[in-house]
Motif scaffolding. Structure first.
Motif, short mmCIF file in Angstrom:
data_model
loop_
_atom_site.label_atom_id
_atom_site.label_comp_id
_atom_site.label_asym_id
_atom_site.label_seq_id
_atom_site.Cartn_x
_atom_site.Cartn_y
_atom_site.Cartn_z
N LYS A 125 0.83 -1.21 0.00
CA LYS A 125 0.00 0.00 0.00
C LYS A 125 0.86 1.26 0.00
CE LYS A 125 -4.32 -1.61 2.08
NZ LYS A 125 -5.27 -1.44 3.19
N THR A 126 1.97 1.20 0.76
CA THR A 126 2.88 2.34 0.82
C THR A 126 3.51 2.59 -0.54
OG1 THR A 126 3.35 1.87 3.15
CG2 THR A 126 4.91 3.27 2.00
N ASN A 127 3.92 1.52 -1.21
CA ASN A 127 4.50 1.65 -2.55
C ASN A 127 3.50 2.22 -3.55
OD1 ASN A 127 7.25 1.03 -2.56
ND2 ASN A 127 6.86 -1.16 -2.44
N LEU A 128 2.24 1.78 -3.45
CA LEU A 128 1.20 2.30 -4.34
C LEU A 128 0.98 3.79 -4.09
CD1 LEU A 128 -1.35 -0.66 -4.19
CD2 LEU A 128 -0.19 0.15 -6.25
N LYS A 129 1.01 4.16 -2.82
CA LYS A 129 0.84 5.58 -2.47
C LYS A 129 1.99 6.42 -3.03
CE LYS A 129 -0.44 6.24 1.85
NZ LYS A 129 -1.79 6.83 1.99
N VAL A 151 9.35 2.23 -8.91
CA VAL A 151 8.40 1.76 -7.89
C VAL A 151 7.46 0.71 -8.48
CG1 VAL A 151 6.57 2.45 -6.27
CG2 VAL A 151 8.52 3.96 -6.64
N LEU A 152 7.02 0.94 -9.72
CA LEU A 152 6.13 -0.03 -10.38
C LEU A 152 6.83 -1.37 -10.58
CD1 LEU A 152 4.46 2.29 -13.05
CD2 LEU A 152 3.36 1.30 -11.05
N LYS A 153 8.12 -1.31 -10.91
CA LYS A 153 8.90 -2.54 -11.08
C LYS A 153 8.96 -3.32 -9.76
CE LYS A 153 13.38 -3.99 -12.95
NZ LYS A 153 14.71 -3.52 -13.44
#
Length: 478
Positions: free
Chosen positions: A158-162, A179-181
């Motif tokens: 969730k933190t990475n998506l944010k 980040v998407l990778k």
């Protein structure tokens, strides 16, 4: 008690309060009451004397022998003060790092997650003033390190998506790609519930990727990701995510001039945004109206149950008026609507890119209706009627002639359109029929001559075809 403290109390509902007090417990309770008093005293000074409040929050942390509730709350308030009030992001980062060490055991997992999300929201939301990319990255990196140590994979994702959403908003596409990778690598594998979680997370990642490729004009990758998102099954995504995917899909189809498919995707996007309560539904509804007009459909997009409530919305009114003008083929009314509502309609670069095509379609229909009663018209007259220059009128007419929608030719010397009138068309038809009749007579004469010369007394057997060659001759002539 502010909202932060209310959240903490709600997060503690599962605590067991059924215990007996001993003398030691009474002493602990008295000590806890002292710390609580210190906390609320410090908190009362936040607005009037933030520096003093900061010192008193620090005193609470320093006097704790073991990490506990009040130390965590004091660090939380200190981080907020340093970032939002005193505008010292680097000091806020140091306090935040200390706070993260409390999340392993000092407070409940629920409350820790709410606190982390709250801090990241105001750090990324710019509430404490502009924050540099490096500072922002440090806050998120500190969070991810702590979550990996705590093995909290769900919150880490969730933190990475944010963070990915923040990089998208800041147009930091290089950082976003990294980040998407990482997100793709950490997407869970498995069956049942894990599979549903994987599908849901994948769609969230795809939504971010599609937006990135749309903004960077990488339409090949956009289509690839769009097709991949359509193949995801076993997912329960938030309707906002599907709204994003379908909106970008609609824009992709618009770029390929596939108006019907664009209209379908925009409609799906609108429904999802509407379900999610997203304000983006209004903008997508405008896109839906635009695509619907470009299809040439006579169906009003506001006739559906989902869109009807928005027909008289002030932000949509200009588009509904444009639809009415388009369906009545009133090109001048449409131009006036566009001029009077420039900020509402033309203010969106995406809509602006297709208005020229929309007007061309409308002018074409208007031109067909205009020239019907005439056999010869000056291009200057048509240009004046359409309120465009002669070159554009000539271009429109050439297109109509090539498409077979107008029977005529353009005299480029005299700069006029010469149309085939009904009488000349009838003459052409009669000339064609006369040619056909002559050909038939020729074939008949030829057949009779052959019968008299080469086939006298011959009895035609089964399968004989004396007319075959003659019919082929007729077909060749025709």
């Amino acid at each position: 008690m502010d909202d932060d403290d209310a959240e903490y109390m709600q997060g503690s509902d599962d605590e067991d309060y059924g215990f007996d007090y001993s003398d030691d417990d009474a002493g602990d309770e008295a000590g806890s009451a002292d710390v609580e008093n210190m906390y609320y005293t410090a908190k009362s000074k936040k607005d009037d004397n933030p520096e003093q409040a900061l010192k008193e929050f620090r005193a609470i942390v320093d006097q704790e022998e073991e990490k506990g509730d009040w130390g965590f709350k004091a660090l939380k308030q200190s981080t907020k003060l340093l970032f939002l009030t005193l505008h010292r992001p680097n000091d806020a980062l140091n306090t935040y790092r200390q706070l993260l060490t409390y999340t392993k055991s000092a407070v409940t997992r629920n409350y820790a997650e709410k606190t982390i999300n709250g801090i990241l929201d105001y750090v990324g939301g710019g509430k404490g003033g502009p924050v540099g990319d490096e500072v922002l990255e440090k806050f998120y990196q500190a969070t991810k390190t702590a979550l990996l140590e705590a093995r909290n994979e769900r919150l880490n994702a969730k933190t990475n998506l944010k963070l990915a959403k923040l990089w998208l908003d800041r147009k930091q596409y290089g950082r976003l790609a990294q980040v998407l990778k990482e997100l793709h690598k950490t997407t869970p594998n498995g069956d049942g519930e894990d599979m549903a979680q994987k599908g849901t997370q994948l769609l969230e990642i795809y939504a971010l990727e599609i937006q990135m490729h749309n903004e960077t004009k990488n339409f090949k990758k956009l289509k690839e990701i769009y097709n991949a998102s359509n193949s995801v099954r076993s997912a329960i995504p938030h309707p906002r995510i599907m709204g994003v995917i379908k909106e970008c899909g609609g824009k992709m189809w618009m770029g390929e001039r596939q108006w019907n498919r664009a209209s379908e995707d925009f409609f799906e996007s609108f429904k999802n945004y509407d379900e999610a309560g997203s304000p983006q539904r209004i903008q997508v509804l405008k896109y839906l109206v635009l695509a619907n007009m470009l299809t040439g459909s006579e169906v009003n997009p506001f006739d559906s149950q989902e869109t009807k409530p928005y027909k008289n919305d002030p932000q949509i009114k200009a588009m509904t008026d444009l639809v009415d003008a388009y369906q009545r083929r009133e090109v001048h009314a449409a131009e006036k609507i566009l001029h009077d509502n420039e900020s509402t309609i033309m203010g969106d670069p995406f809509i602006k890119a297709y208005i020229g095509e929309l007007l061309r379609s409308l002018r074409t229909q208007y031109l067909i209706d205009l020239i019907k009663p005439y056999t010869r018209l000056e291009l200057s007259f048509l240009a004046k009627q359409l309120n465009v220059d002669k070159d554009e009128v000539e271009d429109l007419l050439i297109g109509l002639i090539l498409e077979g929608k107008v029977e005529g030719k353009i005299d480029q010397v005299a700069m006029r359109l010469e149309l085939e009138n009904k009488q000349s068309l009838e003459k052409k038809r009669y000339a064609a029929l006369d040619k056909w009749t002559t050909a038939l007579e020729s074939v008949h004469t030829s057949v009779v001559a052959k019968n008299q010369s080469g086939n006298k007394g011959t009895d035609f057997g089964m399968g004989a075809d004396p007319f075959g060659s003659s019919i082929r001759e007729l077909e060749g002539r025709w």
